[in-house]
Design an enzyme around this catalytic site. Structure first.
Site, PDB file in Angstrom:
ATOM      1  N   ARG A 122       0.823  -1.216   0.000  1.00  0.00           N
ATOM      2  CA  ARG A 122       0.000   0.000   0.000  1.00  0.00           C
ATOM      3  C   ARG A 122       0.856   1.264   0.000  1.00  0.00           C
ATOM      4  NH1 ARG A 122      -0.452  -2.395   4.995  1.00  0.00           N
ATOM      5  NH2 ARG A 122       0.318  -1.200   6.803  1.00  0.00           N
ATOM      6  N   TYR A 123       2.167   1.106   0.282  1.00  0.00           N
ATOM      7  CA  TYR A 123       3.047   2.273   0.324  1.00  0.00           C
ATOM      8  C   TYR A 123       3.879   2.438  -0.945  1.00  0.00           C
ATOM      9  CZ  TYR A 123       2.021   2.054   5.322  1.00  0.00           C
ATOM     10  OH  TYR A 123       1.387   2.019   6.539  1.00  0.00           O
ATOM     11  N   THR A 124       4.117   1.368  -1.656  1.00  0.00           N
ATOM     12  CA  THR A 124       5.013   1.438  -2.813  1.00  0.00           C
ATOM     13  C   THR A 124       4.239   1.597  -4.105  1.00  0.00           C
ATOM     14  OG1 THR A 124       5.039  -0.977  -3.037  1.00  0.00           O
ATOM     15  CG2 THR A 124       6.739   0.017  -1.646  1.00  0.00           C
TER      16      THR A 124
END
Length: 887
Positions: A122-124
């Site tokens: 979800r961050y990359t």
């Protein structure tokens, strides 16, 4: 509970069910999960990720999109095996230390060489790299087959067009059921050059391919040691490639050094590597490291710094690190890939052949697709040309038609048009009726005809198609090719030898009278003060002294010859290093001696392959042999036969020669023969030898030595009753080998049989040991120099039932020489001859003497006068006897 209908119960034998189910599972893992396809080098999960990126339009010119979106789309459409496996595969394709040519352009934390995991999906964010487009190029031109996805609602590619050889470019690894694959990455420029060479010469050999493809090219660079592992892997599909870090030794001031590691082997976890080094230092398995730090950064790249202690050898420490840490490791090549849907072990050429065939198929199918499209377009243009030629009639026909369907049918019937042509005319805009548009249609039609001719020529001629493949590969090479990162070092680096891990220094190896062996650095002896003359006090069971000694390098060889005619070999560093006060270890703990086997001679040699040096052997029964030193280069730990002889014989001594010496052999009955070494024909290692001296009844050989033609050395004779003398070597004339020899002492009941015959320079001391354990040390120069026939002078007083059992030469104490107490020994000089070397043998504290013998000068003078008077007559008588023997 309601019973299940009988029709839903299917009874099966559990053995058959287990067998079939496991086989189905195994084949599923092999074909659809763990192994790459030989054509595009991708496993299904990687292929689905890249196809999903392409379908979502995540090209390099577009913005990044969340990894979670990519993973969700791939999982929902193509790969229903969990999001973690998809994300992990995508992360690896984005790591420039895992893939030689990354296929995913990641933004965010995608892990590190230290084993750090990537951030949550979800961050990359991610998108395709430019080179990935070449894997997917022409995918929509019917170049490959599509298959149904897992639920039949979508279509996915069975293989990608792969316009560059990805299988070898990025490598692959995977564990299936009953098999595994591990293919190293390679340099794209070299690979394409190899494919081009193969396309021009289908019969090319793997050796010729290796002129283009030097070997694997890892993303982390580093070194590859030797080409033998590469060659084996390329020829058979299996092999082991030695990888090594790139490290340099730098000066850091104050005479100190540091080891700097700038590249590490492929797939090595840098953090664990550093932990391993620290563990070895903590456990004192590697000594000399004072500091260890990781200075890796985006600016400097990999940089691991190892500070070395001032007195330590950085090269030796680095070699130890290579051997004991992942600084050097191996890559096990196992080139298994799916060929026509079946797992197969392939070699380098087979991998390139399959890839080239795939490219020919892709280009052929693309050409066929383009040809179909071109012909379809030409067909439409032909209809438009007809319409423009009869524009008024076309318009009239259309106006007269009630519906589109009637108009189309009318056009087809009146102008002999196809349905597609008629539809194109109906769809034509009015502006195309202008003269300019007519010219454009005509030009396009003519271009299409030429294009169709080109496409048909490609399909008609295999060589033309192959040249097109070459041109496209060359274009990719020019766009994406780069320099090799991994350096291949030649020169046989398969394994580090033990000496690579041990500093080379001068050492002394001593063998004691009681068969204890040890080594010490020469510097240890040189640092000692002079010890007292006399003998250190010992208990009867502990009486011992150094009987043999050699000085050599830790990397030199020591040959041990035993009384049974066997030879053993050790490296200098293999002898345990002990303290000066230690008596050493039993020699049987260092070499595997047989029962009743005793070391008779110890010789140090630097080069066992030397063709200029020889070993001369002498046995108790008078047999002598000369053998080339090179015959003893391959001696294992269990030893080998050095000379063969009868059961009642034994080896007395061995000497190293240059091949141009004089041989001296002495017997217990005081006979000595001197003959040129050149009269001995070199024999093999296990040969018996020839007669060196003819022994009289009851006689036996007690000594062997060598001398130069114009030697100023002397022959020292010591008898069992404690008498001895010195006689110039040149008093012994040269004679033929095998003679009885000439007298070297007069043997009487007073002096007894000879126990020692050796050469001396007059600068040695003499250690004499009796059967009762009494030891005396005296200066050789104090022993009278007498003629050959003299009995000698008293050297030691003996009690009843005592006799001399052992004699050893020891370098004399002399203030004007070295101010150190040193023992004489022999080793090989540059010209191959035996030279004298020195090393201290006395302890710093002499201890309590158990016996000190003072020679009675008056008795010696009287003995000398009697012997001188007899000497002349004895010489005359002996010469007459010798002449008659030789006749």
């Amino acid at each position: 509970m309601a019973e299940l209908p009988q029709s839903r119960i299917n009874e099966r034998n559990i053995t058959s069910e287990m067998r079939e189910s496991f086989l189905d599972y195994a084949m599923s893992v092999i074909v659809a999960r763990a192994l790459p396809d030989v054509r595009d080098g991708l496993k299904p999960v990687h292929r689905r990720i890249l196809y999903g990126l392409n379908e979502q339009g995540m090209t390099p010119d577009k913005s990044y999109k969340k990894s979670a979106r990519i993973v969700g789309d791939v999982m929902g459409k193509y790969h229903p095996h969990g999001d973690s496996s998809i994300y992990e595969a995508m992360v690896r394709m984005a790591q420039d230390f895992s893939y030689r040519y990354p296929l995913v352009d990641g933004q965010g934390n995608f892990g590190s060489m230290d084993g750090d995991g990537a951030a949550a999906m979800r961050y990359t964010e991610a998108r395709m790299t430019k080179i990935t487009l070449e894997l997917l190029r022409d995918i929509n031109k019917d170049t490959i087959d599509f298959i149904d996805n897992y639920d039949g609602n979508e279509r996915e590619p069975s293989v990608l067009p792969a316009r560059f050889p990805n299988l070898l470019a990025n490598g692959a690894s995977g564990i299936a059921v009953g098999m595994a694959t591990n293919i190293p990455p390679h340099n794209l420029t070299e690979l394409i050059n190899g494919v081009l060479s193969l396309s021009k010469n289908p019969d090319i050999s793997i050796a010729e391919l290796m002129e283009d493809i030097e070997g694997p090219d890892f993303p982390t660079a580093g070194l590859i040691l030797g080409k033998s592992g590469i060659r084996r892997a390329y020829e058979t599909g299996r092999g082991s490639i030695q990888m090594r870090s790139r490290a340099v030794i730098e000066e850091r001031g104050g005479g100190r050094q540091r080891i700097v590691v700038t590249e590490i082997p492929f797939q090595v976890n840098k953090a664990r590597m550093i932990e391993k080094i620290a563990e070895l230092v903590r456990d004192k398995k590697i000594d000399g490291i004072t500091d260890l730090r990781d200075e890796t950064s985006l600016r400097t790249g990999v940089r691991v710094v190892i500070d070395v202690r001032k007195d330590a050898n950085a090269s030796v420490i680095l070699n130890n690190l290579y051997k004991q840490t992942p600084l050097q490791t191996s890559f096990g090549v196992n080139m298994i890939a799916l060929v026509n849907g079946r797992p197969k072990l392939i070699n380098l050429k087979e991998a390139l052949v399959h890839y080239l065939e795939h490219q020919k198929t892709v280009v052929r199918r693309r050409t066929q697709y383009n040809l179909r499209k071109a012909k379809d377009r030409a067909h439409i243009l032909e209809g438009l040309r007809i319409a423009l030629d009869h524009i008024d009639e076309i318009i009239s026909t259309i106006r007269e038609s009630d519906t589109d369907k009637v108009a189309m049918e009318s056009l087809q019937q009146r102008f002999k048009l196809s349905e597609k042509q008629a539809q194109a005319i109906l769809d034509m805009r009015l502006r195309r009726l202008t003269g300019l548009e007519r010219d454009k249609i005509e030009a396009e039609y003519n271009e299409l005809l030429n294009y169709i001719s080109e496409l048909e020529a490609i399909l008609a001629d295999e060589e033309v198609l192959l040249q097109l493949v070459r041109d496209e590969l060359t274009e990719i090479r020019d766009r994406f090719g780069d320099d090799r990162r991994t350096e291949i070092q030649l020169g046989g680096f398969e394994d580090l030898e033990d000496e690579d891990l041990i500093p080379e220094e001068q050492i002394v190896i001593t063998l004691s009278h009681n068969n204890y062996i040890k080594r010490l650095p020469v510097s240890t002896y040189r640092a000692q003060n002079r010890g007292g003359r006399g003998v250190q006090g010992m208990n009867t069971l502990e009486e011992d002294f150094v009987s043999q000694l050699v000085t050599l390098s830790t990397h030199d060889h020591v040959l041990f010859f035993t009384n049974k005619g066997r030879v053993y070999k050790l490296k200098g560093y293999e002898v345990p290093e002990l303290s000066r006060q230690s008596k050493g270890i039993p020699v049987v703990n260092a070499i595997e001696l047989e029962n009743d086997e005793v070391i008779s001679t110890m010789i140090a040699v630097k080069d066992l392959e030397s063709e200029d040096n020889f070993l001369v052997f002498a046995t108790k029964r008078g047999v002598v042999k000369r053998s080339a030193l090179s015959n003893f280069s391959r001696i294992n730990r269990n030893g080998k036969i050095a000379i063969s002889f009868r059961e009642d014989d034994e080896l007395i001594a061995v000497r190293l020669t240059s091949g141009q010496e004089d041989i001296l052999i002495g017997t217990s009955h005081a006979s000595l023969i001197r003959f040129p070494e050149s009269t001995l024909r070199p024999l093999g290692r296990t040969a018996t030898g020839v007669k060196g001296i003819t022994l009289r009844e009851g006689d036996e050989v007690v000594g062997l030595d060598v001398a130069h033609a114009n030697s100023v050395d002397e022959v020292l004779v010591v008898t069992e009753n404690g008498y001895g003398k010195r006689t110039p070597v040149n008093d012994y004339r040269l004679s033929n080998r095998g003679g009885k020899g000439i007298k070297t002492a007069t043997i009487t009941e007073r002096n007894g049989n000879v126990v020692c015959i050796t050469t001396v320079t007059g600068e040695e001391d003499l250690m004499i040991v009796t059967n009762a354990g009494v030891i005396i040390r005296l200066d050789v120069a104090d022993i009278s120099q007498n003629g050959r026939a003299a009995q000698g002078v008293r050297l030691i007083r003996l009690g009843d039932d005592q006799f001399v059992s052992t004699v050893a030469k020891v370098k004399e104490d002399a203030e004007d020489e070295t101010n150190e107490d040193e023992q004489s020994t022999s080793t090989v000089s540059e010209d191959g001859t035996e030279q004298q070397r020195e090393a201290v043998v006395n302890d710093e504290t002499p201890g309590n003497a158990i016996h000190t013998e003072v020679i009675d000068s008056e008795e010696n003078d009287e003995d000398g006068r009697i012997e001188v008077r007899q000497d002349f007559m004895d010489r005359v008588e002996e010469d007459i006897q010798q002449s008659s023997d030789e006749e």
